[in-house]
Design a protein around this motif. Sequence first.
Motif, PDB file in Angstrom:
ATOM      1  N   ALA A 153      -2.053  -1.210  11.478  1.00  0.00           N
ATOM      2  CA  ALA A 153      -1.316  -0.349  10.552  1.00  0.00           C
ATOM      3  C   ALA A 153      -1.631  -0.716   9.112  1.00  0.00           C
ATOM      4  CB  ALA A 153       0.190  -0.472  10.818  1.00  0.00           C
ATOM      5  N   MET A 154      -1.750  -2.003   8.831  1.00  0.00           N
ATOM      6  CA  MET A 154      -2.068  -2.450   7.480  1.00  0.00           C
ATOM      7  C   MET A 154      -3.407  -1.898   7.006  1.00  0.00           C
ATOM      8  SD  MET A 154      -4.054  -4.822   5.615  1.00  0.00           S
ATOM      9  CE  MET A 154      -4.531  -6.121   6.766  1.00  0.00           C
ATOM     10  N   VAL A 155      -4.418  -1.951   7.879  1.00  0.00           N
ATOM     11  CA  VAL A 155      -5.745  -1.444   7.502  1.00  0.00           C
ATOM     12  C   VAL A 155      -5.697   0.076   7.316  1.00  0.00           C
ATOM     13  CG1 VAL A 155      -8.153  -1.224   8.224  1.00  0.00           C
ATOM     14  CG2 VAL A 155      -6.913  -3.357   8.651  1.00  0.00           C
ATOM     15  N   ALA A 156      -4.990   0.775   8.192  1.00  0.00           N
ATOM     16  CA  ALA A 156      -4.872   2.231   8.056  1.00  0.00           C
ATOM     17  C   ALA A 156      -4.208   2.601   6.738  1.00  0.00           C
ATOM     18  CB  ALA A 156      -4.078   2.799   9.234  1.00  0.00           C
ATOM     19  N   LEU A 157      -3.172   1.860   6.354  1.00  0.00           N
ATOM     20  CA  LEU A 157      -2.480   2.130   5.095  1.00  0.00           C
ATOM     21  C   LEU A 157      -3.362   1.774   3.894  1.00  0.00           C
ATOM     22  CD1 LEU A 157       1.030   0.834   6.162  1.00  0.00           C
ATOM     23  CD2 LEU A 157       0.463   3.199   5.579  1.00  0.00           C
ATOM     24  N   ALA A 158      -4.200   0.761   4.052  1.00  0.00           N
ATOM     25  CA  ALA A 158      -5.147   0.428   2.976  1.00  0.00           C
ATOM     26  C   ALA A 158      -6.091   1.601   2.729  1.00  0.00           C
ATOM     27  CB  ALA A 158      -5.942  -0.822   3.346  1.00  0.00           C
ATOM     28  N   TRP A 159      -6.556   2.207   3.804  1.00  0.00           N
ATOM     29  CA  TRP A 159      -7.422   3.381   3.666  1.00  0.00           C
ATOM     30  C   TRP A 159      -6.662   4.545   3.025  1.00  0.00           C
ATOM     31  CZ3 TRP A 159     -12.346   4.512   3.524  1.00  0.00           C
ATOM     32  CH2 TRP A 159     -12.742   5.853   3.644  1.00  0.00           C
ATOM     33  N   GLY A 160      -5.407   4.708   3.440  1.00  0.00           N
ATOM     34  CA  GLY A 160      -4.602   5.786   2.891  1.00  0.00           C
ATOM     35  C   GLY A 160      -4.370   5.653   1.401  1.00  0.00           C
ATOM     36  N   THR A 161      -4.125   4.435   0.921  1.00  0.00           N
ATOM     37  CA  THR A 161      -3.899   4.247  -0.512  1.00  0.00           C
ATOM     38  C   THR A 161      -5.195   4.371  -1.296  1.00  0.00           C
ATOM     39  OG1 THR A 161      -2.675   2.944  -2.148  1.00  0.00           O
ATOM     40  CG2 THR A 161      -4.121   1.723  -0.688  1.00  0.00           C
ATOM     41  N   TYR A 162      -6.312   3.982  -0.677  1.00  0.00           N
ATOM     42  CA  TYR A 162      -7.610   4.160  -1.346  1.00  0.00           C
ATOM     43  C   TYR A 162      -7.905   5.646  -1.554  1.00  0.00           C
ATOM     44  CZ  TYR A 162     -12.595   5.065  -1.477  1.00  0.00           C
ATOM     45  OH  TYR A 162     -13.825   5.587  -1.783  1.00  0.00           O
ATOM     46  N   VAL A 163      -7.701   6.455  -0.526  1.00  0.00           N
ATOM     47  CA  VAL A 163      -7.979   7.886  -0.633  1.00  0.00           C
ATOM     48  C   VAL A 163      -7.060   8.533  -1.676  1.00  0.00           C
ATOM     49  CG1 VAL A 163      -7.911  10.094   0.604  1.00  0.00           C
ATOM     50  CG2 VAL A 163      -8.899   8.069   1.705  1.00  0.00           C
ATOM     51  N   ASP A 164      -5.817   8.084  -1.745  1.00  0.00           N
ATOM     52  CA  ASP A 164      -4.864   8.703  -2.661  1.00  0.00           C
ATOM     53  C   ASP A 164      -5.018   8.217  -4.107  1.00  0.00           C
ATOM     54  OD1 ASP A 164      -2.471  10.408  -3.030  1.00  0.00           O
ATOM     55  OD2 ASP A 164      -1.520   8.528  -3.592  1.00  0.00           O
ATOM     56  N   VAL A 165      -5.229   6.907  -4.288  1.00  0.00           N
ATOM     57  CA  VAL A 165      -5.189   6.325  -5.630  1.00  0.00           C
ATOM     58  C   VAL A 165      -6.539   5.753  -6.071  1.00  0.00           C
ATOM     59  CG1 VAL A 165      -3.932   4.733  -7.142  1.00  0.00           C
ATOM     60  CG2 VAL A 165      -2.757   5.759  -5.200  1.00  0.00           C
TER      61      VAL A 165
ATOM     62  N   PHE B 231       0.835  -1.210   0.000  1.00  0.00           N
ATOM     63  CA  PHE B 231       0.000   0.000   0.000  1.00  0.00           C
ATOM     64  C   PHE B 231       0.867   1.257   0.000  1.00  0.00           C
ATOM     65  CE2 PHE B 231      -3.083  -2.820   2.589  1.00  0.00           C
ATOM     66  CZ  PHE B 231      -3.513  -3.444   1.429  1.00  0.00           C
ATOM     67  N   VAL B 232       2.005   1.202   0.688  1.00  0.00           N
ATOM     68  CA  VAL B 232       2.906   2.358   0.732  1.00  0.00           C
ATOM     69  C   VAL B 232       3.456   2.656  -0.656  1.00  0.00           C
ATOM     70  CG1 VAL B 232       5.123   3.212   1.591  1.00  0.00           C
ATOM     71  CG2 VAL B 232       3.532   2.092   3.165  1.00  0.00           C
ATOM     72  N   VAL B 233       3.926   1.617  -1.358  1.00  0.00           N
ATOM     73  CA  VAL B 233       4.513   1.861  -2.679  1.00  0.00           C
ATOM     74  C   VAL B 233       3.447   2.241  -3.707  1.00  0.00           C
ATOM     75  CG1 VAL B 233       6.443   0.309  -2.214  1.00  0.00           C
ATOM     76  CG2 VAL B 233       4.427  -0.576  -3.394  1.00  0.00           C
TER      77      VAL B 233
END
Length: 209
Positions: free
Chosen positions: A146-158, A97-99
């Motif tokens: 952290a994994m779920v939070a990053l999943a949300w972050g990548t959804y909002v961005d991409v 999700f980070v990449v």
Amino acid sequence: MGIIAGLVLALVGAQLWVARRPVQARWEWLFKPLASLGFVVLGVFDGWPTTLYGQVMVGGLVLAALGDVLLIPKDPRWFLAGLVSFLLGHVAYAAAFVVRGLDGSATLLAALGLGIVAVPIVRWLWPHVRRAMQGPVAAYMIVISAMVALAWGTYVDVGNGWIVAGAVGFYVSDIAVAKQRFVRASFATRAWGLPLYYAAQLVLAATVE
């Protein structure tokens, strides 16, 4: 892809069908690895991924499948090994999700929300966890949150809400695993937790690019 998903869910149904039978352990060694192999195959259905996101996600799927196999024996040492495998799988998903791309504010907001959600879960679970397992379980909870939070972050961005659906499904299914292992095992918990877990993995596998 639909055929692979259907076969995986059929194998999950087979696991539930034998769950109350004396031969459960024998058949679980057949049905569970095949079902887990199914979501790995789905991840590479169109060939080896061409993006770094897809490649790291497939690594996470492989680690999750390995964790499934390690959880079949009832020995606590195997359970710990399975926990580590799943933890590394969550790390791989998080890295993917980070990449892929993140919205930092959305990720932080999701992390705060998951921290609040974790409080009642910990209060419910902790009295049932042996002291020797509390450290690994705490680390696991931090990583999956952290994994779920990053999943949300990548959804909002991409974009692609299926990523969030898969991550959240995995998170909730792990509550069922915790209940089975530490609180009280029941067929009812297995009946919703197992299909949810495999559905979540299939959803995440389908996001591989």
